[in-house]
Design an enzyme around this catalytic site. Structure first.
Site, PDB file in Angstrom:
ATOM      1  N   CYS A  92      40.666  28.367  46.340  1.00 49.35           N
ATOM      2  CA  CYS A  92      41.342  27.427  47.568  1.00 49.35           C
ATOM      3  C   CYS A  92      41.955  26.289  46.850  1.00 49.35           C
ATOM      4  O   CYS A  92      42.910  25.417  47.291  1.00 49.35           O
ATOM      5  CB  CYS A  92      40.373  26.956  48.355  1.00 49.35           C
ATOM      6  SG  CYS A  92      38.855  25.996  47.681  1.00 49.35           S
TER       7      CYS A  92
ATOM      8  N   GLN B 202      30.048  24.833  46.366  1.00 45.26           N
ATOM      9  CA  GLN B 202      29.404  24.877  45.015  1.00 45.26           C
ATOM     10  C   GLN B 202      28.262  24.056  44.914  1.00 45.26           C
ATOM     11  O   GLN B 202      27.275  24.154  44.241  1.00 45.26           O
ATOM     12  CB  GLN B 202      30.464  24.445  43.909  1.00 45.26           C
ATOM     13  CG  GLN B 202      29.816  24.561  42.548  1.00 45.26           C
ATOM     14  CD  GLN B 202      31.103  24.339  41.401  1.00 45.26           C
ATOM     15  OE1 GLN B 202      31.990  24.944  41.612  1.00 45.26           O
ATOM     16  NE2 GLN B 202      30.794  23.674  40.409  1.00 45.26           N
TER      17      GLN B 202
ATOM     18  N   HIS C 264      38.046  27.239  41.718  1.00 47.83           N
ATOM     19  CA  HIS C 264      38.021  27.550  43.173  1.00 47.83           C
ATOM     20  C   HIS C 264      39.266  28.218  43.376  1.00 47.83           C
ATOM     21  O   HIS C 264      40.467  27.342  43.365  1.00 47.83           O
ATOM     22  CB  HIS C 264      37.550  26.359  44.018  1.00 47.83           C
ATOM     23  CG  HIS C 264      36.362  25.874  43.850  1.00 47.83           C
ATOM     24  ND1 HIS C 264      35.395  25.771  44.891  1.00 47.83           N
ATOM     25  CD2 HIS C 264      35.721  25.605  42.758  1.00 47.83           C
ATOM     26  CE1 HIS C 264      34.097  25.416  44.250  1.00 47.83           C
ATOM     27  NE2 HIS C 264      34.209  25.168  43.009  1.00 47.83           N
TER      28      HIS C 264
ATOM     29  N   CYS D   8      34.163  30.540  49.103  1.00 46.01           N
ATOM     30  CA  CYS D   8      34.185  29.216  49.757  1.00 46.01           C
ATOM     31  C   CYS D   8      34.020  29.337  51.259  1.00 46.01           C
ATOM     32  O   CYS D   8      34.784  30.182  51.814  1.00 46.01           O
ATOM     33  CB  CYS D   8      35.546  28.296  49.284  1.00 46.01           C
ATOM     34  SG  CYS D   8      36.142  27.347  50.375  1.00 46.01           S
ATOM     35  N   GLU D   9      33.099  28.754  51.872  1.00 42.17           N
ATOM     36  CA  GLU D   9      33.070  28.889  53.550  1.00 42.17           C
ATOM     37  C   GLU D   9      34.209  28.369  54.041  1.00 42.17           C
ATOM     38  O   GLU D   9      34.323  28.517  55.224  1.00 42.17           O
ATOM     39  CB  GLU D   9      31.781  28.107  53.790  1.00 42.17           C
ATOM     40  CG  GLU D   9      31.572  26.911  53.723  1.00 42.17           C
ATOM     41  CD  GLU D   9      30.195  26.062  53.909  1.00 42.17           C
ATOM     42  OE1 GLU D   9      30.228  24.986  54.458  1.00 42.17           O
ATOM     43  OE2 GLU D   9      29.121  27.016  53.859  1.00 42.17           O
ATOM     44  N   HIS D  10      35.017  27.547  53.432  1.00 45.42           N
ATOM     45  CA  HIS D  10      36.009  26.928  54.173  1.00 45.42           C
ATOM     46  C   HIS D  10      37.522  27.684  54.283  1.00 45.42           C
ATOM     47  O   HIS D  10      37.980  27.862  55.209  1.00 45.42           O
ATOM     48  CB  HIS D  10      36.587  25.444  53.396  1.00 45.42           C
ATOM     49  CG  HIS D  10      35.690  24.310  53.541  1.00 45.42           C
ATOM     50  ND1 HIS D  10      35.453  23.609  52.663  1.00 45.42           N
ATOM     51  CD2 HIS D  10      34.501  24.265  54.297  1.00 45.42           C
ATOM     52  CE1 HIS D  10      34.454  22.457  52.881  1.00 45.42           C
ATOM     53  NE2 HIS D  10      34.005  23.086  53.917  1.00 45.42           N
ATOM     54  N   HIS D  11      37.701  28.496  53.326  1.00 42.04           N
ATOM     55  CA  HIS D  11      38.985  29.292  53.159  1.00 42.04           C
ATOM     56  C   HIS D  11      38.469  30.736  52.835  1.00 42.04           C
ATOM     57  O   HIS D  11      39.486  31.747  52.989  1.00 42.04           O
ATOM     58  CB  HIS D  11      39.643  28.803  52.157  1.00 42.04           C
ATOM     59  CG  HIS D  11      40.443  27.551  52.545  1.00 42.04           C
ATOM     60  ND1 HIS D  11      39.944  26.161  51.727  1.00 42.04           N
ATOM     61  CD2 HIS D  11      41.177  27.111  53.307  1.00 42.04           C
ATOM     62  CE1 HIS D  11      40.401  25.157  52.154  1.00 42.04           C
ATOM     63  NE2 HIS D  11      41.505  25.756  53.039  1.00 42.04           N
TER      64      HIS D  11
END
Length: 202
Positions: A156, A126, A154, A84-87
């Site tokens: 996260c 995703q 996920h 995931c590019e956020h976490h």
């Protein structure tokens, strides 16, 4: 652009210090180097554009003669993972189904799995994985009619924050006739649901 392993090692060492660890203790001494080698593998897809991936995996063959223009190729249960590019948390237990309506040529089936795998090897969402796979499939096959269904967990969501371990994310991406013709979407969704149910029952 290739992964800069020296930079990765430098920053992983700094990260270990930042979280209160001792990067010189026995168990962590070689960790920066190991992480750098791992990143080179799991983030391979960052080094290629969608156009380049389509060119890498565009091996096609003359399509067999068909009796209608509704013949659909579906490859399902393609297992991939991503981050995931956020976490930068892992997206795992991911199953991808890819469908397309061939025009004059069909793509080698293994190439579909390779496309999905390479797209996963990026910092991703995703939803973006589905969009990227669809775009690459359109370029590689010459068909505008592509659909991608993805089901995954996920990290996260399952291991931090809400910590909802059973939570599953399902995304759909429809292009061309799959977007415009409800009966084609319904056929694909029914096929995917039937597959998922049969696996749960077994």
């Amino acid at each position: 652009m290739a992964v800069d392993k020296e930079k990765v090692q430098e920053h992983i060492r700094g990260l270990l210090i930042a979280i209160g660890e001792d990067p010189d203790r026995e168990g962590l001494r070689e960790t920066p180097e190991r992480v750098a080698r791992m990143y080179e593998e799991i983030f391979e897809g960052i080094g290629y554009t969608n156009d380049e991936i389509a060119e890498m995996f565009n091996k096609t063959f003359e399509a067999p003669r068909v009796s209608s223009n509704n013949d659909v190729v579906i490859v399902r249960d393609i297992e991939i993972f991503s981050y995931c590019e956020h976490h930068m948390a892992m997206m795992y237990d991911m199953k991808v189904a890819v469908a397309y309506i061939p025009k004059d040529r069909v793509i080698g089936l293994s190439k579909i799995a390779r496309i999905a795998d390479m797209v996963g090897k990026r910092l991703q969402l995703q939803e973006k994985i589905g969009s990227d796979i669809a775009e690459i499939m359109q370029k590689a096959t010459g068909s505008e009619d592509v659909a991608v269904l993805i089901k995954g967990k996920h990290g996260c969501v399952t291991s931090r924050g809400i910590k909802n371990v059973p939570a599953v994310t399902v995304t759909t991406t429809f292009r061309g006739r799959f977007e415009n013709e409800p009966e084609l979407r319904a056929m694909l969704m029914n096929e995917s649901v039937a597959s998922a149910c049969s696996k749960e029952e077994s």
